[in-house]
Write an enzyme that holds these catalytic residues in place. Structure first.
Site, PDB file in Angstrom:
ATOM      1  N   GLU A   1      -9.957 -43.355  17.248  1.00  8.43           N
ATOM      2  CA  GLU A   1      -9.243 -44.109  16.208  1.00  8.43           C
ATOM      3  C   GLU A   1      -8.137 -43.274  15.562  1.00  8.43           C
ATOM      4  O   GLU A   1      -8.096 -43.085  14.337  1.00  8.43           O
ATOM      5  CB  GLU A   1     -10.219 -44.624  15.152  1.00  8.43           C
ATOM      6  CG  GLU A   1     -11.215 -45.633  15.699  1.00  8.43           C
ATOM      7  CD  GLU A   1     -12.184 -46.148  14.647  1.00  8.43           C
ATOM      8  OE1 GLU A   1     -12.303 -45.525  13.578  1.00  8.43           O
ATOM      9  OE2 GLU A   1     -12.821 -47.189  14.881  1.00  8.43           O
TER      10      GLU A   1
ATOM     11  N   GLU B   1     -16.100 -50.337  20.780  1.00  8.53           N
ATOM     12  CA  GLU B   1     -17.003 -50.351  19.629  1.00  8.53           C
ATOM     13  C   GLU B   1     -17.103 -51.792  19.128  1.00  8.53           C
ATOM     14  O   GLU B   1     -16.085 -52.475  18.989  1.00  8.53           O
ATOM     15  CB  GLU B   1     -16.508 -49.446  18.495  1.00  8.53           C
ATOM     16  CG  GLU B   1     -16.579 -47.963  18.798  1.00  8.53           C
ATOM     17  CD  GLU B   1     -16.231 -47.097  17.588  1.00  8.53           C
ATOM     18  OE1 GLU B   1     -16.268 -47.644  16.445  1.00  8.53           O
ATOM     19  OE2 GLU B   1     -15.932 -45.909  17.765  1.00  8.53           O
TER      20      GLU B   1
END
Length: 469
Positions: free
Chosen positions: A174, A323
């Site tokens: 991320e 995710e």
């Protein structure tokens, strides 16, 4: 019928509504639809690994993502590597017919690194240097930090890329945190020099005569903080995008020296996060991947569907959801649990939009740490939580659907244009404080999708968009 034109969204809808109309076929060793979970073997005694993997196998989980936060376990001291435990974890997963996506650990540098080389820590917009104890505390331009990232990535690939059940790689985690340090500012000024060639050209393009902003030396150009000249702000965001692309390329090259072309390399992005131009950052990667979280509230099919189609447009091909929210999160204002069946609905919505992997974060919560109260599939005591049964059902359905959906992708006859430059430019000079371009995009998307059932979202500069091969 060409397999590429199969209406994937209709097939997914059959499962969503529990219509029992599919033939069971022999599942290949690596299924076309991958069900996965983030697993952190370094957080648990090795004697526990087999039990966790057995529970995964029983739930139909085909893949685990490991390693992305384990730098201090892989390199406990500078230049002293310990990857034996990780190799054992990978091989134990193979015994349970579970593949592995390896994550590079550069999102969370070890304490020995940040202590010995404090210049690798980022400086925020207020001039404050980050401290150790969280993640993403590094400067994304710092050459010393990048060298450490290259070394650990190459060491992982040299040691583990040949493991038969390693099917892919995730770079960092991320990426988002930018640094305002002097080195970054110098790199930005050099980047501008290379693009504009002369200050006269830059001043003309930005109309710096307005408010006496004219630059007479490249060193005068700042990193914009808050409101500033729109030309400067736009170029800063373009520089950030180019820098993240180059940052990831550093690790990509290190891994590709040893990894097979059959192992795609990705990074995981955060939906509609607009801190960089995703089309630019994804250019050097093999596959797009994003992290699908509802957060507070419940599933909004058009909102999540839009992000899926945006993500598919980054590479104009199928993607991974690396995710996924396992019932609840720990970071929302109100951390409610999703309704029974909602996680299953999310999984099939992912597939309908072109996801070839649906992976949950995370398998099991650690016994301490910042995300201890986040949703999981197994509790800290090793006992499956109620959501485990729902995921097991998804696993069984993926097994049935996998042979039919192999090598298929959504087939669209309409495309919507999506552009980061335009979004930034509008946000910086709004005529109405209530205007949110993401909501405008989603409203257009929702109306069009109700008419067409499936659509693409692509950048205006896409080299090719055509609904037929």
């Amino acid at each position: 019928m060409r397999v590429k034109t199969i209406p994937r969204f209709l097939f997914a809808l059959f499962f969503w509504l529990s219509i029992p109309c599919l033939l069971v076929a022999q599942t290949p060793p690596t299924p076309a639809l991958l069900l996965g979970a983030a697993w952190y073997p370094e957080q648990w005694p090795e004697a526990r690994w087999d039990a966790d993997l057995a529970l995964m196998e029983q739930a139909g989980i085909h893949v685990v993502r490991v390693g992305e936060f384990a730098w201090s376990s892989m390199e406990p001291a500078e230049g002293k590597f310990d990857l034996d435990w990780l190799q054992r974890a990978v091989r134990m997963a193979a015994k349970h017919h579970i593949s592995v996506v390896l994550g590079t650990p550069s999102a969370a540098p070890p304490a020995w690194l940040t202590q010995k080389y404090p210049e690798t820590l980022l400086i925020d917009e207020h001039g404050k240097r980050a401290v150790h104890g969280n993640r993403q505390q590094f400067s994304f331009t710092n050459p010393r930090y990048r060298e450490f990232c290259r070394i650990i990535s190459e060491e992982m690939a040299r040691r583990l890329a040949a493991e038969p059940n390693v099917i892919g790689w995730q770079l960092d985690n991320e990426v988002s945190a930018i640094s305002y340090d002097d080195y970054t500012r110098g790199q930005f000024q050099q980047w501008l020099h290379a693009k504009y060639k002369t200050l006269d050209s830059l001043n003309q393009h930005w109309t710096t005569s307005y408010w006496s902003q004219t630059y007479s030396d490249w060193s005068q150009i700042p990193i914009p903080v808050g409101g500033n000249n729109p030309g400067l702000m736009l170029e800063w965001m373009r520089f950030v995008s180019a820098t993240w692309k180059d940052y990831l390329a550093n690790e990509y090259r290190a891994i590709r020296k040893y990894a097979s072309e059959k192992q795609p390399i990705c990074t995981n992005t955060m939906g509609l996060f607009d801190g960089f131009d995703h089309y630019v950052v994804e250019e050097g990667l093999d596959i797009a991947a994003w992290d699908n979280y509802v957060g507070q509230g419940h599933l909004k099919d058009a909102g999540i569907g839009f992000v899926h189609d945006v993500t598919r447009g980054f590479k104009q091909k199928n993607f991974w959801v690396i995710e996924t929210q396992p019932g609840m999160v720990n970071w929302a204002t109100v951390n409610n649990m999703l309704n029974k069946g909602e996680v299953r609905a999310m999984a099939w919505q992912d597939v309908a939009h072109g996801a070839d992997m649906v992976s949950y974060w995370q398998w099991r919560s650690a016994q301490n740490g910042q995300e201890e109260y986040h949703g999981t599939l197994v509790g800290a005591d090793g006992t499956p939580v109620p959501l485990y049964a729902e995921v097991k059902k998804i696993g069984a359905e993926f097994e049935k659907a996998s042979p039919v959906l192999a090598r298929t992708s959504p087939h669209s006859e309409i495309a919507m244009l999506h552009d980061y430059d335009s979004g930034w430019a509008i946000d910086w000079q709004k005529h109405n404080q209530n205007y949110e371009h993401d909501k405008v995009d989603q409203n257009f998307y929702k109306a069009l999708r109700e008419l067409t059932q499936t659509m693409d979202v692509v950048r205006p500069a896409a080299k090719r968009w055509c609904p037929w091969p």
